[in-house]
Motif scaffolding. Structure first.
Motif, mmCIF file in Angstrom:
data_model
loop_
_atom_site.group_PDB
_atom_site.id
_atom_site.type_symbol
_atom_site.label_atom_id
_atom_site.label_comp_id
_atom_site.label_asym_id
_atom_site.label_seq_id
_atom_site.Cartn_x
_atom_site.Cartn_y
_atom_site.Cartn_z
ATOM 1 N N LYS A 127 0.811 -1.226 0.000
ATOM 2 C CA LYS A 127 0.000 0.000 0.000
ATOM 3 C C LYS A 127 0.842 1.273 0.000
ATOM 4 C CE LYS A 127 -4.030 -2.193 0.875
ATOM 5 N NZ LYS A 127 -5.246 -2.102 0.046
ATOM 6 N N LEU A 128 2.175 1.154 -0.082
ATOM 7 C CA LEU A 128 3.049 2.294 0.182
ATOM 8 C C LEU A 128 3.401 3.150 -1.029
ATOM 9 C CD1 LEU A 128 5.561 0.570 2.640
ATOM 10 C CD2 LEU A 128 3.587 2.004 3.212
ATOM 11 N N ASN A 129 3.202 2.671 -2.214
ATOM 12 C CA ASN A 129 3.649 3.396 -3.403
ATOM 13 C C ASN A 129 2.950 4.752 -3.556
ATOM 14 O OD1 ASN A 129 5.404 1.346 -4.163
ATOM 15 N ND2 ASN A 129 3.845 0.287 -5.359
ATOM 16 N N PHE A 130 3.726 5.755 -3.983
ATOM 17 C CA PHE A 130 3.163 7.084 -4.232
ATOM 18 C C PHE A 130 2.337 7.100 -5.517
ATOM 19 C CE2 PHE A 130 7.219 8.880 -2.095
ATOM 20 C CZ PHE A 130 6.694 8.584 -0.849
ATOM 21 N N LEU A 131 2.689 6.253 -6.461
ATOM 22 C CA LEU A 131 2.000 6.186 -7.746
ATOM 23 C C LEU A 131 1.309 4.833 -7.893
ATOM 24 C CD1 LEU A 131 4.749 7.732 -10.062
ATOM 25 C CD2 LEU A 131 2.670 8.863 -9.231
ATOM 26 N N PRO A 132 0.201 4.784 -8.607
ATOM 27 C CA PRO A 132 -0.478 3.506 -8.834
ATOM 28 C C PRO A 132 0.404 2.540 -9.620
ATOM 29 C CG PRO A 132 -1.890 5.362 -9.420
ATOM 30 C CD PRO A 132 -0.520 5.917 -9.200
ATOM 31 N N ASP A 133 0.062 1.281 -9.579
ATOM 32 C CA ASP A 133 0.785 0.244 -10.303
ATOM 33 C C ASP A 133 0.587 0.440 -11.810
ATOM 34 O OD1 ASP A 133 1.945 -1.998 -11.317
ATOM 35 O OD2 ASP A 133 0.640 -3.440 -10.301
ATOM 36 N N PHE A 134 1.666 0.766 -12.524
ATOM 37 C CA PHE A 134 1.559 1.066 -13.950
ATOM 38 C C PHE A 134 1.250 -0.183 -14.779
ATOM 39 C CE2 PHE A 134 3.328 4.979 -12.553
ATOM 40 C CZ PHE A 134 3.015 5.923 -13.512
ATOM 41 N N SER A 135 1.431 -1.355 -14.182
ATOM 42 C CA SER A 135 1.070 -2.585 -14.900
ATOM 43 C C SER A 135 -0.417 -2.883 -14.800
ATOM 44 C CB SER A 135 1.865 -3.774 -14.346
ATOM 45 O OG SER A 135 1.513 -4.034 -12.992
ATOM 46 N N ASP A 136 -1.093 -2.177 -13.888
ATOM 47 C CA ASP A 136 -2.538 -2.337 -13.707
ATOM 48 C C ASP A 136 -3.226 -1.177 -14.437
ATOM 49 O OD1 ASP A 136 -5.182 -2.510 -12.890
ATOM 50 O OD2 ASP A 136 -4.709 -2.873 -10.783
#
Length: 583
Positions: free
Chosen positions: A224-233
């Motif tokens: 849950k820590l990423n500043f940006l969403p998952d670019f693979s999703d």
């Protein structure tokens, strides 16, 4: 749970202080409408900026952020972080324009900018639509947070929460006017920040959490820590980042983040001493709102995933509460010790009161000045208008409290409000810089966006929230632009008076300048430089975002990342200051 005597002493003391402030400024605030609704147009930038931050630090905001983080992680906050773009647009473009208008309310703008009966209708209708309907919806969502917090912290029934939470707020708001609201906002913000930071520190130190490093490494948190969403999703990146940046910030009207300014943000700008104080206030607001406040809430939200990983875990612990992921925040607060618990509860009450008091004063200004004086009794005295404002304050609070009892989720209410305003934002941006925008443009945008929101709410179309938003924006935008081009422009003399008062820049006024020249109507030249203001806006956006994420990197222990971002923030701040000195 039971609060200790020390907790109650802190809570009651703050209540008494807020009420005392309202009483002290009551005589001056009741002098006339300019004092009651604009605090005499003599407020300094730092006090107004903190007031704006305090107002948007609502009791429901930590709950909303917790809801977002628990479901979508830290990157889910882009749904509101993108409003920084329109915030910086307000700072460097619109703050000075609003201050030049010298209106008492932002709705008075309609009869400054537009002409004819349609302008008068728009002002009167918006007074009730925003001042009553929309305003009550917002306050009800804030009251919902009070219900959820009160249900967990005090084991109170919903009706008891809204009743007790409203009494003192209504008292000091109705007697102290905007001056009382601004002064109490200053104290409330200090209390709220101390409470949220201290609570986050204590909760992370709890044995069940085991410190910051253990929290960040926990299996329920690490994803849950990423500043940006998952670019693979693809779907995630579309919903959480692309649509908010590409569409949402300029197209949606939402209080506190209105494209082109407006609402209580415009009210604060109109209360400033001068243009520089209006700009400084909105700049301080945007820096503090986006870069300073979110992290304590985010940390507590992440910690809630350790103690209450599933929604059912919260429900089992608090069976009488209105269940939702937003309960994660007040649920975590029940672990605080005596004294700190009282301070945090007082800070949440302060946050509630700050937001509600602003909305009450803002909404009552519409009812008193833009509806009652304009359409019911134009000859009303200043004392009578202040009295109408005070009566409106009480009634608005009553309506909001009743509606709050029917709501269930802060996030769902947020989505509904976004949908209602979808597609209208571009009007509020362009009406300053495109001469052809008229009253029919705004009427069309308002009606179509509201109808679209009703259709999406009550007709099952199998669409997700982001699809509804994009479709609503597209339909509304096409509709109002079409109507604009098919209807007559605003009266030439009205446009000339507006132009000379505001002196806007932009190619959108070029056709009108030719018309004015043909009719021998003199127009002033603007001293504003678009490229300088645009550069300041972009630098401001860069400064706030890198400051936000630099703080995150410090918390995450990424020293190198934090150092690089702090350096970028410093350079951008220096460039902003350099450009500002040239004004």
């Amino acid at each position: 749970m039971q609060l200790a005597s020390l907790d109650w002493i802190l809570i009651v003391s703050f209540f008494a202080i807020f009420l005392l402030i309202g009483i002290v400024v009551a005589k001056r605030s009741g002098k006339d409408t300019q004092e009651f609704f604009l605090s005499g147009r003599n407020m300094p930038w730092w006090l107004l900026g903190i007031s704006m931050v305090a107002t948007t630090f609502s009791a429901d905001t930590p709950n909303l952020v917790t809801d977002i983080v628990r479901q979508n992680g830290v990157s889910g906050n882009w749904v509101w972080w993108t409003f920084l773009i329109t915030g910086m647009l307000t700072v460097f473009v619109y703050a000075k324009l609003w201050r030049r208008s010298k209106v008492l309310t932002d709705l008075q703008f309609y009869e400054l900018r537009y002409s004819g009966k349609e302008a008068a209708f728009l002002r009167g209708f918006r007074a009730l639509y925003l001042g009553v309907f929309f305003n009550v919806m917002i306050m009800a969502s804030v009251c919902l947070a009070a219900i959820k917090i009160g249900g967990i912290m005090f084991d109170l029934a919903p009706w008891e929460c809204v009743l007790y939470a409203s009494i003192v707020t209504v008292l000091y708001s109705s007697i102290g006017g905007l001056r009382g609201v601004i002064f109490t906002d200053f104290l409330q913000f200090i209390i709220a920040m101390i409470g949220s930071v201290w609570a986050a520190y204590y909760i992370v130190s709890m044995p069940e959490i085991g410190g910051l490093n253990n929290l960040l490494a926990h299996e329920n948190v690490v994803g849950k820590l990423n500043f940006l969403p998952d670019f693979s999703d693809t779907k995630s990146i579309l919903i959480l980042l692309i649509i908010p940046i590409a569409v949402q910030w300029w197209s949606v009207w939402y209080p506190g983040a209105e494209p082109g300014g407006g609402g209580y943000i415009a009210q604060r700008m109109l209360s400033a001493k001068d243009e520089k104080n209006a700009i400084g206030a909105t700049l301080l607001f945007n820096v503090a709102h986006y870069a300073l406040r979110p992290w304590p809430w985010i940390i507590i939200a992440l910690a809630s995933l350790v103690l209450y990983p599933q929604l059912s875990d919260i429900g089992n612990e608090f069976p009488n509460a209105v269940l939702g992921h937003d309960l994660g925040y007040p649920a975590m607060l029940t672990n605080l010790p005596a004294g700190l618990l009282g301070l945090v509860v007082a800070s949440l009450i302060a946050a509630f009161m700050s937001t509600i008091s602003t909305h009450l004063n803002w909404g009552s200004s519409y009812i008193s000045l833009d509806f009652y004086k304009r359409f019911i009794k134009p000859e009303a005295s200043e004392k009578e208008l202040v009295a109408i404002g005070r009566i409106s304050t009480v009634l608005l609070m009553a309506f909001a409290a009743l509606l709050a009892l029917a709501l269930s989720s802060a996030l769902s209410t947020f989505q509904i409000l976004l949908q209602i305003g979808a597609g209208t934002g571009l009007i509020f941006i362009l009406r300053w810089f495109w001469w052809r925008v008229n009253a029919y443009s705004e009427i069309t945008g308002m009606v179509v966006s509201f109808v679209m929101a009703l259709v999406f709410e009550f007709v099952e179309l199998g669409l997700e929230d982001h699809e509804k938003l994009v479709i609503g924006v597209a339909v509304t935008t096409v509709s109002w632009i079409t109507v604009t081009l098919l209807t007559r422009p605003t009266d030439t003399q009205t446009l000339a008076s507006f132009y000379n008062a505001i002196t806007p820049y932009g190619k959108g006024w070029s056709p009108f300048k030719k018309i004015a020249e043909e009719k021998n109507i003199p127009l002033k030249n603007t001293k504003d430089v678009f490229t300088r203001d645009l550069a300041s806006m972009l630098l401001g956006i860069l400064f706030v975002y890198v400051s936000l994420f630099a703080t995150g990197y410090v918390i995450y222990g990424n020293t190198m990342g934090a150092a690089i971002l702090i350096l970028i923030a410093g350079v951008s701040a220096f460039l902003i200051f350099t450009l500002w000195k040239r004004k």
